[in-house]
Design an enzyme around this catalytic site. Structure first.
Site, PDB file in Angstrom:
ATOM      1  CD  GLU A  39     -43.521 -21.470  25.517  1.00 35.18           C
ATOM      2  OE1 GLU A  39     -43.608 -21.108  24.330  1.00 35.18           O
ATOM      3  OE2 GLU A  39     -42.483 -21.345  26.177  1.00 35.18           O
ATOM      4  CG  LEU A  82     -49.213  -9.141  26.673  1.00 37.15           C
ATOM      5  CD1 LEU A  82     -49.564 -10.275  27.623  1.00 37.15           C
ATOM      6  CD2 LEU A  82     -47.763  -9.286  26.218  1.00 37.15           C
ATOM      7  CE1 TYR A 119     -42.340 -23.334  19.752  1.00 33.93           C
ATOM      8  CE2 TYR A 119     -44.030 -22.058  20.885  1.00 33.93           C
ATOM      9  CZ  TYR A 119     -42.699 -22.363  20.665  1.00 33.93           C
ATOM     10  OH  TYR A 119     -41.730 -21.717  21.372  1.00 33.93           O
ATOM     11  CG  ASP A 137     -40.960 -21.152  17.284  1.00 32.59           C
ATOM     12  OD1 ASP A 137     -39.897 -21.717  16.920  1.00 32.59           O
ATOM     13  OD2 ASP A 137     -40.973 -20.197  18.080  1.00 32.59           O
ATOM     14  CD  GLU A 180     -37.045 -22.170  28.503  1.00 32.36           C
ATOM     15  OE1 GLU A 180     -37.048 -21.050  27.982  1.00 32.36           O
ATOM     16  OE2 GLU A 180     -37.408 -22.399  29.660  1.00 32.36           O
ATOM     17  CB  CYS A 190     -29.813 -18.394  14.363  1.00 36.44           C
ATOM     18  SG  CYS A 190     -29.859 -18.911  12.636  1.00 36.44           S
ATOM     19  CB  CYS A 198     -22.371 -16.907  11.701  1.00 32.37           C
ATOM     20  SG  CYS A 198     -23.855 -16.902  10.682  1.00 32.37           S
ATOM     21  CB  CYS A 201     -23.695 -19.427  15.931  1.00 33.70           C
ATOM     22  SG  CYS A 201     -24.889 -20.760  15.812  1.00 33.70           S
ATOM     23  CB  CYS A 207     -24.187 -23.657  10.544  1.00 33.66           C
ATOM     24  SG  CYS A 207     -25.416 -22.799   9.590  1.00 33.66           S
TER      25      CYS A 207
HETATM   26  S1  SF4 Z   1     -23.952 -20.469  12.145  1.00 34.20           S
HETATM   27 FE1  SF4 Z   1     -25.869 -21.139  11.169  1.00 34.20          FE
HETATM   28  S2  SF4 Z   1     -27.224 -21.561  12.878  1.00 34.20           S
HETATM   29 FE2  SF4 Z   1     -25.547 -20.315  13.668  1.00 34.20          FE
HETATM   30  S3  SF4 Z   1     -26.226 -18.175  13.514  1.00 34.20           S
HETATM   31 FE3  SF4 Z   1     -25.127 -18.655  11.638  1.00 34.20          FE
HETATM   32  S4  SF4 Z   1     -26.722 -19.316  10.209  1.00 34.20           S
HETATM   33 FE4  SF4 Z   1     -27.584 -19.447  12.258  1.00 34.20          FE
END
Ligand code: SF4
Length: 330
Positions: A39, A82, A119, A137, A180, A190, A198, A201, A207
């Protein structure tokens, strides 16, 4: 309503993560110590830059005890490339505490380690201690602001704490995978720059930003302050097969790191310039515009430390800001 939406978003996110997650070295073994190393390395740093260095670091310092016993210069050398070296120093200090007292058992204890913010403490607790502690984050702010089509500025602390509270309420038993998976979604689907993917996703049907066709409107962020521009001269002073190095000052940017003699503005005249090149390095708040000059010196002289290219390679951590001038070491 936000809570219900997030609750519905958990199962598809976990299912997607199990199939699509990247094979990253810190996912193979999740002790609290290795999670902390990962992290801290990943803060403000690209995954690709971290991969190899993480493996190298862990093979040299497999435990907090091994790290605690090391000299700071060796730790910094393994951190080379780094950036944000204060993270390495803090990790070293944290390892000494852990070696003496054992790894903390809860969020407050992890959060109290040097260099650990909300975080990182949340990530370590959920990834390695099985605790339902959110880690919010920039990635998580972005994906949630899109999921909710939330037009509030995500730099506002109240949005962050609201999201943390919502996550805490919906946290599943698989705390590591959930933490994760949120990060992974922000990293590979995203994404921050350019259009989010999207179509790939797991939240595409949930969404609100996507449903409104406005994914790229979010997150709303505060305008960034312009970076300070600094003109500087970097001297690669060569005396036979050795080169001059100096340590930076105690505070501020790259504190106590090794560097070639560095001067804001012009450098004093040390003799004829054999070669010259320009390089720019961008930090979070400052940009260095450097003119590098290769100059031969008749004798080594103070206050510099003189080292061969091999010694520099083996022992001195030179920040990547100076990479362009390392070509003259060959
Ligand atoms: S559907 Fe929404 S959460 Fe998924 S990648 Fe697109 S904008 Fe991001």
């Amino acid at each position: 309503m936000r809570r219900e939406l997030l609750l519905r978003a958990v199962p598809p996110l976990l299912a997607w993560y199990r199939v699509c997650k990247r094979d990253l070295p810190w996912r193979h073994c999740r002790t609290p110590y290795t999670a902390l190393v990962a992290e801290l390395m990943l803060q403000q740093t690209r995954v690709e830059a971290v991969r190899e260095r993480y493996v190298r670091f862990l093979s040299r310092f497999p435990t907090a005890e091994a790290l605690a016993a090391a000299q700071e210069d060796e730790v910094l050398k393994l951190w080379e490339g780094l950036g944000y070296y204060s993270r390495a120093r803090n990790l070293h200090k944290a390892a000494k505490i852990v070696a003496a007292q054992g790894f903390p058992k809860d969020f407050a204890g992890v959060r109290a380690l040097p260099g650990v913010g909300d975080y990182t403490a949340g990530a370590v607790c959920s990834i390695a201690l099985g605790q339902k502690e959110p880690a919010v984050d920039g990635n998580v702010l972005r994906i949630l602001s899109r999921l909710y089509a939330d037009g509030r500025c995500v730099d506002d602390g109240s949005v962050k704490s609201e999201y943390a509270g919502l996550l805490r309420e919906v946290y599943p038993e698989e705390t590591a995978d959930f933490c994760e998976a949120l990060m992974e979604l922000g990293a590979i689907v995203c994404t921050p720059n350019g259009a989010p993917l999207c179509g790939h996703c797991p939240w595409r049907d949930l969404c609100l930003a996507r449903r409104a066709g406005e994914a790229e409107r979010y997150p709303v962020r505060r305008e960034k302050r312009a970076r300070k521009q600094v003109e500087a001269t970097v001297l690669v002073l060569r005396c036979r097969d050795t080169f001059a190095l100096e340590r930076r000052g105690e505070g501020g940017l790259l504190a106590r790191m090794w560097q070639f003699p560095f001067f804001e503005g012009e450098a004093p005249d040390f003799g004829p310039v054999l070669a010259q090149k320009r390089a720019t390095h961008v930090f979070t708040h400052v940009e260095w515009h450097m003119t590098g000059k290769l100059v031969d010196a008749a004798q080594p002289f103070a206050p510099y430390v003189w080292a061969t290219a091999e010694e520099i390679e083996a022992r001195y951590a030179l920040p990547s800001a100076f990479s362009a001038f390392k070509a003259w070491l060959r």
